[in-house]
Design a protein around this motif. Structure first.
Motif, PDB file in Angstrom:
ATOM      1  N   THR A 126       0.828  -1.155  -0.074  1.00  0.00           N
ATOM      2  CA  THR A 126       0.076  -0.114  -0.138  1.00  0.00           C
ATOM      3  C   THR A 126       0.908   1.245  -0.035  1.00  0.00           C
ATOM      4  N   GLU A 183      -4.604  -4.153  -2.185  1.00  0.00           N
ATOM      5  CA  GLU A 183      -3.320  -4.493  -2.265  1.00  0.00           C
ATOM      6  C   GLU A 183      -2.614  -5.432  -1.030  1.00  0.00           C
ATOM      7  N   SER A 205      -3.954   9.464  -0.592  1.00  0.00           N
ATOM      8  CA  SER A 205      -2.918   9.758  -1.621  1.00  0.00           C
ATOM      9  C   SER A 205      -2.983  10.875  -2.297  1.00  0.00           C
TER      10      SER A 205
HETATM   11  N1  LIG Z   1      -7.176   5.974  -6.948  1.00  0.00           N
HETATM   12  C1  LIG Z   1      -6.317   5.141  -6.660  1.00  0.00           C
HETATM   13  N2  LIG Z   1      -5.222   4.943  -7.623  1.00  0.00           N
HETATM   14  C2  LIG Z   1      -4.254   4.088  -7.320  1.00  0.00           C
HETATM   15  N3  LIG Z   1      -4.012   3.673  -6.309  1.00  0.00           N
HETATM   16  C3  LIG Z   1      -4.887   3.685  -5.542  1.00  0.00           C
HETATM   17  C4  LIG Z   1      -5.872   4.493  -5.315  1.00  0.00           C
HETATM   18  N4  LIG Z   1      -6.699   4.396  -4.212  1.00  0.00           N
HETATM   19  C5  LIG Z   1      -5.920   3.709  -3.351  1.00  0.00           C
HETATM   20  N5  LIG Z   1      -4.884   3.475  -4.116  1.00  0.00           N
HETATM   21  C6  LIG Z   1      -3.825   2.619  -3.526  1.00  0.00           C
HETATM   22  O1  LIG Z   1      -4.396   2.124  -2.182  1.00  0.00           O
HETATM   23  C7  LIG Z   1      -3.447   2.775  -1.083  1.00  0.00           C
HETATM   24  C8  LIG Z   1      -4.277   3.596  -0.025  1.00  0.00           C
HETATM   25  O2  LIG Z   1      -4.769   4.477  -0.443  1.00  0.00           O
HETATM   26  P1  LIG Z   1      -5.230   5.815   0.195  1.00  0.00           P
HETATM   27  O3  LIG Z   1      -5.106   7.014  -0.686  1.00  0.00           O
HETATM   28  O4  LIG Z   1      -4.560   5.620   1.478  1.00  0.00           O
HETATM   29  O5  LIG Z   1      -6.864   5.724   0.440  1.00  0.00           O
HETATM   30  P2  LIG Z   1      -8.030   6.497   1.276  1.00  0.00           P
HETATM   31  O6  LIG Z   1      -9.012   6.953   0.438  1.00  0.00           O
HETATM   32  O7  LIG Z   1      -8.473   5.227   2.448  1.00  0.00           O
HETATM   33  O8  LIG Z   1      -7.151   7.629   1.947  1.00  0.00           O
HETATM   34  C9  LIG Z   1      -2.526   3.507  -1.873  1.00  0.00           C
HETATM   35  O9  LIG Z   1      -1.409   3.605  -1.467  1.00  0.00           O
HETATM   36  C10 LIG Z   1      -2.516   3.274  -3.283  1.00  0.00           C
HETATM   37  O10 LIG Z   1      -1.658   2.134  -3.212  1.00  0.00           O
END
Ligand SMILES: Nc1ncnc2c1ncn2[C@@H]1O[C@H](COP(=O)(O)OP(=O)(O)O)[C@@H](O)[C@H]1O
Ligand SMILES: [Mg+2]
Length: 324
Positions: free
Chosen positions: A8, A201, A53
């Motif tokens: 992740t 992931e 992210s």
């Molecule tokens: N829109 C996206 N595109 C690509 N990878 C994503 C996406 N959303 C989540 N991920 C993957 O999932 C992981 C966790 O996402 P995150 O952004 O922390 O989610 P949240 O919406 O819960 O904040 C990221 O590190 C990435 O690897």
């Protein structure tokens, strides 16, 4: 050596172009960043769809190599109350932003965990520091955020990733990690993840830790939830002076079930009462759990903290044995 990096984090998008789905949101946010003019933002949507992210990409693009100094991430549900949040914001906002951008960014996750009163306090904090800070708030449901905060933010609703996006992410990881995954397994991964990329992931990484050839059955077996029985085993190994075995089992449980450190701590705490140790040791261990949980919410490395906790179980085990 085993590669302990969580996928992740390893596969976290580092650029706008790497964020799948959420196309409209990315486009508008990118425009804000290009103008170096960011309003407060509210990211609403389910888990694992790119909210954190995107906030990180904003910070990296705006502040470049000084983004860490100008970006503060807090989790509302971890921070034990609005006062702690306010103090941290105050400390952070006290100094000027480093570099050319005239403000810093505070990312506050899980804002819907705050009570209405706490949200009122947050609103006042946002007003006090608007001069040199922009807030990016995230919540599962925007409806749980009070109107005065919503009206101060540009609200973006994130959607669950669709099948095409999820499959692209699987294919990318499969290529990098040299995994063999057939179409049926990809379907299974998509269904189990329910559009939650973090879950996707984590399951994929736990499968890959066992074999690079990933099958449908395999995916299904990995997706079940951690059983307290297994957490108990981890603790009992530590108590009986098998620290390394205990640590390895914990690591594989976390990866297999995609559990966060905080979830593990909560499960461990429940199990302590059932352990075959005296009451004093139980109390000491429960106290340790509290301390470790606090350190984790302060941002310490999860594995390091959990290892430290396990070592306490090992020490408790030693003091219980005759002749120790
Ligand atoms: N829109 C996206 N595109 C690509 N990878 C994503 C996406 N959303 C989540 N991920 C993957 O999932 C992981 C966790 O996402 P995150 O952004 O922390 O989610 P949240 O919406 O819960 O904040 C990221 O590190 C990435 O690897
Ligand atoms: Mg997040």
């Amino acid at each position: 050596m085993q590669d302990n990096a969580l996928w992740t984090e390893k596969y976290r998008p580092s650029d706008f172009s790497e964020i799948k789905g959420q196309k409209e949101i990315v486009k508008r946010v990118k425009a804000f960043v290009e103008q170096q003019n960011l309003p407060h933002l509210l990211f609403a949507g389910p888990a694992g769809v790119g909210k954190t992210s995107l906030a990180l990409v904003i910070a990296k693009k705006l502040f470049k190599d000084v983004w860490r100094q100008n970006f503060l991430e807090l989790n509302a549900s971890d921070e034990r109350g609005i006062d702690i949040i306010r103090n941290k914001v105050k400390d952070f906002a006290r100094t000027r932003a480093i570099g050319n951008v005239p403000f810093k960014i505070i990312y506050l996750d899980e804002c819907d965990a705050l009570t209405r009163e706490a949200q009122q306090a947050l609103r006042r904090t946002m007003e006090n520091y608007t001069q040199n800070c922009r807030f990016v708030l995230s919540a599962n449901y925007s409806s749980k955020i009070i109107e005065p905060i919503q009206s101060r933010c540009v609200v973006f609703r994130f959607r669950q990733l669709d099948k095409k996006d999820i499959i692209e992410i699987i294919d990318k990881i499969a290529k990098d990690e040299k995994l063999k995954i057939d179409e049926k397994s990809k379907e299974a991964l998509y269904e189990i993840s329910e559009g939650d990329c973090r879950r996707l992931e984590n399951i994929l990484q736990s499968c890959a830790a066992i074999s690079s050839h990933i099958t449908e059955d395999f995916v299904h077996s990995m997706a079940s939830v951690a059983k307290p029985k297994e957490i108990r085993e981890v603790l009992e190994l530590a108590l009986s002076n098998k620290f390394i075995e205990s640590r390895n089992m914990l690591l594989s449980l976390m990866l297999n079930y995609g559990l966060a450190g905080i979830d593990i701590i909560k499960q461990i705490q429940k199990e302590i009462l059932e352990l075959n140790v005296d009451n004093k040791s139980k109390m000491l261990l429960i106290e340790k759990c509290g301390e470790i949980e606090f350190r984790m919410t302060e941002g310490s490395d999860e594995f390091v903290q959990l290892e430290a906790l396990l070592s306490q179980f090992a020490l408790a085990g030693i003091s219980l044995r005759p002749g120790a």
